[in-house]
Write a protein that holds these residues in place. Structure first.
Motif, PDB file in Angstrom:
ATOM      1  N   VAL A 161      13.492  16.364  19.366  1.00 20.32           N
ATOM      2  CA  VAL A 161      14.342  15.071  19.477  1.00 20.32           C
ATOM      3  C   VAL A 161      14.935  14.578  18.225  1.00 20.32           C
ATOM      4  O   VAL A 161      15.951  14.384  17.791  1.00 20.32           O
ATOM      5  CB  VAL A 161      13.988  13.884  20.635  1.00 20.32           C
ATOM      6  N   ALA A 162      13.809  14.467  17.246  1.00 21.79           N
ATOM      7  CA  ALA A 162      14.276  14.145  16.163  1.00 21.79           C
ATOM      8  C   ALA A 162      15.107  15.256  15.156  1.00 21.79           C
ATOM      9  O   ALA A 162      15.769  14.977  14.477  1.00 21.79           O
ATOM     10  CB  ALA A 162      12.761  14.105  15.187  1.00 21.79           C
ATOM     11  N   ALA A 163      14.731  16.498  15.270  1.00 19.57           N
ATOM     12  CA  ALA A 163      15.509  17.417  14.887  1.00 19.57           C
ATOM     13  C   ALA A 163      17.092  17.504  15.172  1.00 19.57           C
ATOM     14  O   ALA A 163      17.889  17.606  14.542  1.00 19.57           O
ATOM     15  CB  ALA A 163      14.923  19.066  15.215  1.00 19.57           C
ATOM     16  N   LEU A 164      17.232  17.202  16.728  1.00 17.11           N
ATOM     17  CA  LEU A 164      18.586  17.227  17.058  1.00 17.11           C
ATOM     18  C   LEU A 164      19.393  15.886  16.443  1.00 17.11           C
ATOM     19  O   LEU A 164      20.383  16.095  16.486  1.00 17.11           O
ATOM     20  CB  LEU A 164      18.494  17.157  18.634  1.00 17.11           C
ATOM     21  N   ALA A 165      18.502  14.828  16.557  1.00 17.29           N
ATOM     22  CA  ALA A 165      19.217  13.496  15.802  1.00 17.29           C
ATOM     23  C   ALA A 165      19.355  13.706  14.434  1.00 17.29           C
ATOM     24  O   ALA A 165      20.290  12.730  14.057  1.00 17.29           O
ATOM     25  CB  ALA A 165      18.364  12.481  16.339  1.00 17.29           C
ATOM     26  N   GLY A 166      18.762  14.423  13.900  1.00 23.58           N
ATOM     27  CA  GLY A 166      18.860  14.569  12.361  1.00 23.58           C
ATOM     28  C   GLY A 166      20.101  14.793  11.855  1.00 23.58           C
ATOM     29  O   GLY A 166      20.720  14.564  10.509  1.00 23.58           O
ATOM     30  N   ALA A 167      20.939  15.660  12.631  1.00 24.52           N
ATOM     31  CA  ALA A 167      22.322  15.931  12.194  1.00 24.52           C
ATOM     32  C   ALA A 167      23.306  14.649  11.873  1.00 24.52           C
ATOM     33  O   ALA A 167      24.273  14.769  11.335  1.00 24.52           O
ATOM     34  CB  ALA A 167      23.026  16.788  13.235  1.00 24.52           C
ATOM     35  N   ASP A 168      22.969  13.714  12.772  1.00 20.39           N
ATOM     36  CA  ASP A 168      23.699  12.301  12.638  1.00 20.39           C
ATOM     37  C   ASP A 168      22.942  11.460  11.110  1.00 20.39           C
ATOM     38  O   ASP A 168      23.476  10.139  11.198  1.00 20.39           O
ATOM     39  CB  ASP A 168      23.499  11.691  13.885  1.00 20.39           C
ATOM     40  N   GLY A 169      21.921  11.917  10.679  1.00 22.98           N
ATOM     41  CA  GLY A 169      21.613  11.185   9.676  1.00 22.98           C
ATOM     42  C   GLY A 169      20.112  10.643   9.738  1.00 22.98           C
ATOM     43  O   GLY A 169      19.783  10.653  11.095  1.00 22.98           O
ATOM     44  N   PRO A 170      19.571  10.449   8.713  1.00 26.90           N
ATOM     45  CA  PRO A 170      17.871  10.048   8.855  1.00 26.90           C
ATOM     46  C   PRO A 170      17.705   8.744   9.718  1.00 26.90           C
ATOM     47  O   PRO A 170      16.667   8.637  10.413  1.00 26.90           O
ATOM     48  CB  PRO A 170      17.415   9.724   7.422  1.00 26.90           C
ATOM     49  N   ALA A 171      18.574   7.962   9.588  1.00 30.22           N
ATOM     50  CA  ALA A 171      18.342   6.687  10.278  1.00 30.22           C
ATOM     51  C   ALA A 171      18.325   6.843  11.759  1.00 30.22           C
ATOM     52  O   ALA A 171      17.636   6.470  12.490  1.00 30.22           O
ATOM     53  CB  ALA A 171      19.464   5.553  10.027  1.00 30.22           C
ATOM     54  N   THR A 172      19.442   7.413  12.264  1.00 30.21           N
ATOM     55  CA  THR A 172      19.272   8.125  13.689  1.00 30.21           C
ATOM     56  C   THR A 172      18.269   9.008  14.223  1.00 30.21           C
ATOM     57  O   THR A 172      17.835   8.665  15.172  1.00 30.21           O
ATOM     58  CB  THR A 172      20.674   8.963  13.897  1.00 30.21           C
ATOM     59  N   ALA A 173      17.861   9.707  13.209  1.00 27.33           N
ATOM     60  CA  ALA A 173      16.612  10.744  13.597  1.00 27.33           C
ATOM     61  C   ALA A 173      15.337   9.739  13.710  1.00 27.33           C
ATOM     62  O   ALA A 173      14.584   9.993  14.501  1.00 27.33           O
ATOM     63  CB  ALA A 173      16.418  11.590  12.475  1.00 27.33           C
ATOM     64  N   ALA A 174      15.370   8.517  12.692  1.00 33.00           N
ATOM     65  CA  ALA A 174      14.142   7.824  13.089  1.00 33.00           C
ATOM     66  C   ALA A 174      13.942   6.893  14.125  1.00 33.00           C
ATOM     67  O   ALA A 174      13.164   7.108  14.846  1.00 33.00           O
ATOM     68  CB  ALA A 174      13.982   7.116  11.643  1.00 33.00           C
ATOM     69  N   VAL A 175      15.272   6.420  14.875  1.00 38.83           N
ATOM     70  CA  VAL A 175      15.376   5.610  15.745  1.00 38.83           C
ATOM     71  C   VAL A 175      15.223   6.688  17.179  1.00 38.83           C
ATOM     72  O   VAL A 175      14.419   6.200  18.019  1.00 38.83           O
ATOM     73  CB  VAL A 175      16.680   4.856  15.851  1.00 38.83           C
ATOM     74  N   ALA A 176      15.742   7.812  16.995  1.00 35.31           N
ATOM     75  CA  ALA A 176      15.490   8.734  18.088  1.00 35.31           C
ATOM     76  C   ALA A 176      13.826   9.211  18.338  1.00 35.31           C
ATOM     77  O   ALA A 176      13.322   9.451  19.236  1.00 35.31           O
ATOM     78  CB  ALA A 176      16.493  10.133  18.032  1.00 35.31           C
ATOM     79  N   SER A 177      13.486   9.449  17.100  1.00 30.98           N
ATOM     80  CA  SER A 177      12.080   9.892  16.985  1.00 30.98           C
ATOM     81  C   SER A 177      11.089   8.780  17.570  1.00 30.98           C
ATOM     82  O   SER A 177      10.136   9.122  18.409  1.00 30.98           O
ATOM     83  CB  SER A 177      11.553  10.076  15.605  1.00 30.98           C
ATOM     84  N   LEU A 178      11.389   7.744  17.208  1.00 34.29           N
ATOM     85  CA  LEU A 178      10.578   6.430  17.770  1.00 34.29           C
ATOM     86  C   LEU A 178      10.827   6.189  19.125  1.00 34.29           C
ATOM     87  O   LEU A 178       9.649   6.151  19.942  1.00 34.29           O
ATOM     88  CB  LEU A 178      10.908   4.949  16.850  1.00 34.29           C
TER      89      LEU A 178
END
Length: 234
Positions: free
Chosen positions: A177-194
């Motif tokens: 999930v974090a890897a897929l959301a990483g395409a939209d930026g670090p902040a999105t990846a952090a929220v998605a990972s949490l």
């Protein structure tokens, strides 16, 4: 220091639960807190030595003395224990506790209550703020592992493998999930990972995977919380 209390309900004959918990060879199979339990031949009351691997290549040993009470009018059984360690690396200096087996219409209430005195003075008491909840969790996880063995026929070794596999799969899902959301930026990846981590932690475990959350962690009545008189004779 607060006592540790854990209780589970096992749908199995009390004699079978007694054997699985009183026999050292069976006990070390399901209880993650012990790597080795060796009875001291000829000792009375019964004594044993135990060892636990706390880190790769680091093993801490201790001792215990216990007595079992096998006959009560209501079918309840009790096992009392005093334990401790002479190893200066062990946080636990000395402690005591009990196992109680209470037959009922839905199965046997298998419960424990115990506490211990930490060593190392104030630093030890501070470390125990983290260690004691972890020790309680390990006790509950082990109790559910025992229940799976006696109720569902899941050997402790397979139950451990199930737990490792389930943790790995959930960790991979969070990373995905974090890897897929990483395409939209670090902040999105952090929220998605949490968010994915919260979901992974709250998902119901597989029925054949041990889970501490299935156990009761507070005594439901005064009898369950009261140490047995057997402790006074040890």
């Amino acid at each position: 220091m607060s006592d540790i209390y854990v209780e589970t309900l096992i749908d199995a004959p009390v004699e079978r639960i007694w054997r699985a918990t009183q026999d050292p060879g069976a006990h070390r199979r399901w209880d993650v807190r012990f790597g080795r339990i060796d009875p001291v031949p000829g000792s009375s009351p019964a004594r044993f030595r135990y060892a636990t691997t706390v880190l790769p290549g680091v093993e801490i040993g201790g001792y215990g003395v216990h007595a079992g009470e096998r006959t009560r009018p209501d079918g309840t059984r009790t096992s009392a224990l005093r334990f401790g360690s002479d190893d200066p690396r062990s946080l636990i200096a000395a402690g005591s506790g009990y196992w109680r087996y209470v037959p009922g219409p839905a199965g046997v209430r298998f419960l424990t209550g115990y506490s211990y005195t930490p060593r190392w003075g104030p630093p030890g008491r501070l470390a125990d703020l983290a260690f004691r909840p972890l020790f309680g969790w390990a006790t509950a996880w082990s109790f559910d592992r025992l229940r799976l063995w006696l109720e569902r026929g899941v050997p402790p070794e397979r139950a451990r493998a199930n737990a490792v596999r389930e943790v790995a799969l959930r960790a991979l899902a969070v990373a995905g999930v974090a890897a897929l959301a990483g395409a939209d930026g670090p902040a999105t990846a952090a929220v998605a990972s949490l968010a994915a981590t919260v979901v992974a932690l709250t998902l119901t475990p597989h029925p054949d995977t041990p889970a501490a959350r299935r156990c009761r962690r507070r005594p439901p009545d005064r009898l369950a919380a009261r140490p047995p008189s057997l402790l006074e004779r040890l």
